[in-house]
Design an enzyme around this catalytic site. Structure first.
Site, PDB file in Angstrom:
ATOM      1  N   GLU A  61      36.791 -23.311  -4.339  1.00 26.17           N
ATOM      2  CA  GLU A  61      35.949 -21.614  -3.714  1.00 26.17           C
ATOM      3  C   GLU A  61      36.374 -20.815  -4.662  1.00 26.17           C
ATOM      4  O   GLU A  61      36.860 -20.079  -5.962  1.00 26.17           O
ATOM      5  CB  GLU A  61      36.338 -21.256  -3.028  1.00 26.17           C
ATOM      6  CG  GLU A  61      38.324 -21.473  -2.706  1.00 26.17           C
ATOM      7  CD  GLU A  61      38.498 -20.828  -1.129  1.00 26.17           C
ATOM      8  OE1 GLU A  61      38.092 -19.603  -0.471  1.00 26.17           O
ATOM      9  OE2 GLU A  61      39.287 -21.836  -0.789  1.00 26.17           O
ATOM     10  N   GLY A 152      45.144 -21.255  -6.721  1.00 27.25           N
ATOM     11  CA  GLY A 152      45.818 -21.937  -8.149  1.00 27.25           C
ATOM     12  C   GLY A 152      46.665 -21.045  -8.309  1.00 27.25           C
ATOM     13  O   GLY A 152      46.454 -20.245  -8.540  1.00 27.25           O
ATOM     14  N   SER A 207      52.877 -10.966  -8.931  1.00 28.43           N
ATOM     15  CA  SER A 207      52.793 -11.509  -6.959  1.00 28.43           C
ATOM     16  C   SER A 207      54.365 -11.068  -7.276  1.00 28.43           C
ATOM     17  O   SER A 207      54.909 -12.573  -6.933  1.00 28.43           O
ATOM     18  CB  SER A 207      51.987 -12.704  -6.623  1.00 28.43           C
ATOM     19  OG  SER A 207      50.929 -13.102  -7.212  1.00 28.43           O
ATOM     20  N   LEU A 208      54.246 -10.222  -6.928  1.00 28.67           N
ATOM     21  CA  LEU A 208      56.143  -9.824  -6.799  1.00 28.67           C
ATOM     22  C   LEU A 208      56.358 -10.368  -4.891  1.00 28.67           C
ATOM     23  O   LEU A 208      57.150 -10.861  -4.858  1.00 28.67           O
ATOM     24  CB  LEU A 208      56.261  -8.274  -7.152  1.00 28.67           C
ATOM     25  CG  LEU A 208      57.682  -8.265  -7.291  1.00 28.67           C
ATOM     26  CD1 LEU A 208      58.555  -8.289  -7.914  1.00 28.67           C
ATOM     27  CD2 LEU A 208      58.157  -6.498  -7.382  1.00 28.67           C
ATOM     28  N   CYS A 328      42.674 -16.853   0.344  1.00 31.00           N
ATOM     29  CA  CYS A 328      43.425 -16.977  -0.087  1.00 31.00           C
ATOM     30  C   CYS A 328      43.104 -18.944  -0.014  1.00 31.00           C
ATOM     31  O   CYS A 328      43.839 -19.738   1.447  1.00 31.00           O
ATOM     32  CB  CYS A 328      44.232 -16.711  -1.397  1.00 31.00           C
ATOM     33  SG  CYS A 328      44.539 -15.255  -2.002  1.00 31.00           S
TER      34      CYS A 328
HETATM   35  N1  SAH Z   1      48.557 -18.372  -8.143  1.00 26.79           N
HETATM   36  C1  SAH Z   1      48.445 -16.989  -8.656  1.00 26.79           C
HETATM   37  C2  SAH Z   1      46.931 -15.940  -8.155  1.00 26.79           C
HETATM   38  C3  SAH Z   1      46.154 -16.896  -6.771  1.00 26.79           C
HETATM   39  S1  SAH Z   1      46.971 -15.905  -5.938  1.00 26.79           S
HETATM   40  C4  SAH Z   1      49.469 -15.445  -7.397  1.00 26.79           C
HETATM   41  O1  SAH Z   1      50.554 -16.231  -6.490  1.00 26.79           O
HETATM   42  O2  SAH Z   1      49.436 -14.666  -8.167  1.00 26.79           O
HETATM   43  C5  SAH Z   1      46.010 -14.158  -5.686  1.00 26.79           C
HETATM   44  C6  SAH Z   1      47.055 -13.200  -4.550  1.00 26.79           C
HETATM   45  O3  SAH Z   1      46.412 -13.479  -3.063  1.00 26.79           O
HETATM   46  C7  SAH Z   1      48.352 -13.120  -5.026  1.00 26.79           C
HETATM   47  O4  SAH Z   1      49.232 -12.173  -4.949  1.00 26.79           O
HETATM   48  C8  SAH Z   1      49.270 -13.830  -3.191  1.00 26.79           C
HETATM   49  O5  SAH Z   1      50.450 -13.259  -2.982  1.00 26.79           O
HETATM   50  C9  SAH Z   1      47.899 -13.274  -2.457  1.00 26.79           C
HETATM   51  N2  SAH Z   1      47.934 -14.129  -1.398  1.00 26.79           N
HETATM   52  C10 SAH Z   1      48.242 -15.319  -1.047  1.00 26.79           C
HETATM   53  N3  SAH Z   1      47.519 -15.403   0.576  1.00 26.79           N
HETATM   54  C11 SAH Z   1      47.811 -14.385   1.126  1.00 26.79           C
HETATM   55  C12 SAH Z   1      47.211 -14.474   2.552  1.00 26.79           C
HETATM   56  N4  SAH Z   1      47.612 -15.354   3.497  1.00 26.79           N
HETATM   57  N5  SAH Z   1      47.412 -13.117   2.330  1.00 26.79           N
HETATM   58  C13 SAH Z   1      46.939 -11.888   1.881  1.00 26.79           C
HETATM   59  N6  SAH Z   1      47.434 -12.488   0.200  1.00 26.79           N
HETATM   60  C14 SAH Z   1      47.853 -13.768   0.173  1.00 26.79           C
HETATM   61 FE1  SF4 Z   2      50.183 -20.949  -5.537  1.00 27.38          FE
HETATM   62 FE2  SF4 Z   2      49.224 -19.157  -3.275  1.00 27.38          FE
HETATM   63 FE3  SF4 Z   2      51.754 -19.002  -4.106  1.00 27.38          FE
HETATM   64 FE4  SF4 Z   2      49.099 -18.362  -5.702  1.00 27.38          FE
HETATM   65  S1  SF4 Z   2      50.082 -17.400  -3.565  1.00 27.38           S
HETATM   66  S2  SF4 Z   2      50.857 -19.287  -6.352  1.00 27.38           S
HETATM   67  S3  SF4 Z   2      48.099 -20.105  -5.063  1.00 27.38           S
HETATM   68  S4  SF4 Z   2      50.790 -20.904  -3.876  1.00 27.38           S
END
Ligand code: SAH
Ligand code: SF4
Length: 337
Positions: A61, A152, A207-208, A328
């Site tokens: 997507e 990803g 992504s902290l 996501c």
């Molecule tokens: N894999 C990478 C980039 C894709 S995820 C990563 O984890 O950074 C992009 C952002 O979406 C990340 O900061 C993740 O913490 C956040 N995210 C994932 N699932 C989510 C959800 N259900 N609600 C809000 N943010 C979410």
């Molecule tokens: Fe993978 Fe989702 Fe974690 Fe990003 S937030 S690393 S897409 S499992």
């Protein structure tokens, strides 16, 4: 392919008719990922299922957010007037780097897919070109930001991800200062990334998602391999551009990460890192069979104010396209379930 958005050899008018015929006769094709389904949100967001052929055909997507930079706009403010007759002045494209993901964050829907395969550089850059084409974007005139925050983990597909960035910069003509890559904290990837030359290096978001290792390890098992201090140390050598900041993304999970004590601890953590940083707060987007809750807007705002009171730049990212499954990985999950 990258400027005129051609999708078949016969329309490449910079090649002679004779050569075009020969290439077509030999079976050459212009391969580009194809938008096979589009979903429109009331807020203007469009989400696409994009077909990637290749050895193992898959869909990923990609998201188009007019006016929506989600706090990831260029660090300098440079509003430009609307160009031509377009209804948007700037837009953000959210790009996928893998089909599914192996990282297994407990709150994330993409995690539930597992890792299906890496995308090739062409498939990563091609998502962008397909969306630019759909919206008749004229690179250089229209203001477009890219966020590598789709499906990803880009730093677990490092070579292809960076090859795609180079294509997007050198061939398509997009600026790396308008691109942001988000990582869950893959330390070897971050280390390589800090060595990339600035003319092809996107901005970096981490992504902290938690203010300490205990909470983070619970919601992001990857933290057991690379704890917060290791991630921050890996970021440190980066040569930031003037005004550039590191973004810390922080998903607010009701009761788990959204309390005042979490905000104070997060502020201390960011301050002690010594990095020029800002915090993007994201209220958790719910998904089926994931046992978390979304904080209400007041809780999110109180969290932001607490950070701001401690001197930390903090923004609340507005959810986009929730009515068409904004989270996501949610779209692919929903369609294919
Ligand atoms: N894999 C990478 C980039 C894709 S995820 C990563 O984890 O950074 C992009 C952002 O979406 C990340 O900061 C993740 O913490 C956040 N995210 C994932 N699932 C989510 C959800 N259900 N609600 C809000 N943010 C979410
Ligand atoms: Fe993978 Fe989702 Fe974690 Fe990003 S937030 S690393 S897409 S499992």
């Amino acid at each position: 392919m990258y400027h005129q958005y051609v999708t078949d050899i016969s329309s490449i008018t910079t090649l002679s008719l004779d050569l075009r015929r020969k290439l077509a006769a030999q079976g050459w094709q212009v391969g580009r990922p194809e938008i096979v389904k589009a979903f429109q949100s009331a807020d203007g967001t469009e989400r696409y299922l994009v077909h990637c052929s290749g050895p193992k055909p898959e869909t990923v997507e990609t998201v188009w957010m007019p006016e929506g930079d989600d706090g990831e706009a260029g660090d300098t403010t440079d509003e430009e007037p609307a160009s031509g007759t377009k209804s948007w002045r700037r837009a953000t494209i959210c790009v996928s780097s893998q089909v599914g993901c192996a990282v297994n964050c407990q709150f994330c829907l993409t995690a539930k897919l597992g890792l299906q395969r890496n995308l090739t550089a062409g498939e990563i850059a091609g998502q962008v070109v397909a969306v630019l084409d759909r919206h008749s974007v004229r690179v250089g005139r229209d203001r477009v930001n890219l966020v590598f925050m789709g499906m990803g983990e880009p730093f677990l597909n490092y070579e292809n991800f960076m090859a795609a960035v180079r294509l997007l910069v050198r061939e398509v003509g997009l600026s790396p200062q308008r691109m942001t890559v988000s990582t869950s904290g893959i330390v070897p990837g971050i280390e390589r990334f800090t060595e990339e030359p600035n003319d092809v290096r996107p901005k970096l978001a981490i992504s902290l998602n938690a203010p300490n290792d205990d909470v983070r390890a619970e919601i992001m098992p990857i933290n057991r391999k690379w704890p917060i201090a290791a991630v921050i140390d890996a970021v440190r050598p980066i040569r930031l551009r003037p005004h550039e900041r590191i973004t810390f993304e922080y998903v607010l999970l009701g009761g788990v990460t959204d309390q005042l004590e979490h905000a104070r601890e997060l502020a201390r953590l960011v301050r002690r890192s010594g990095l020029p940083a800002k915090v993007n707060l994201i209220a958790w987007n719910p998904g089926p069979s994931i046992p978390y809750s979304t904080p209400n807007p007041e809780t999110a705002e109180r969290f932001r104010r607490t950070l701001a009171g401690e001197g930390i730049h903090a923004f609340i990212r507005q959810p986009r396209g929730r009515d068409i499954f904004a989270a996501c990985g949610q779209l692919k999950r929903t369609i294919e379930a």
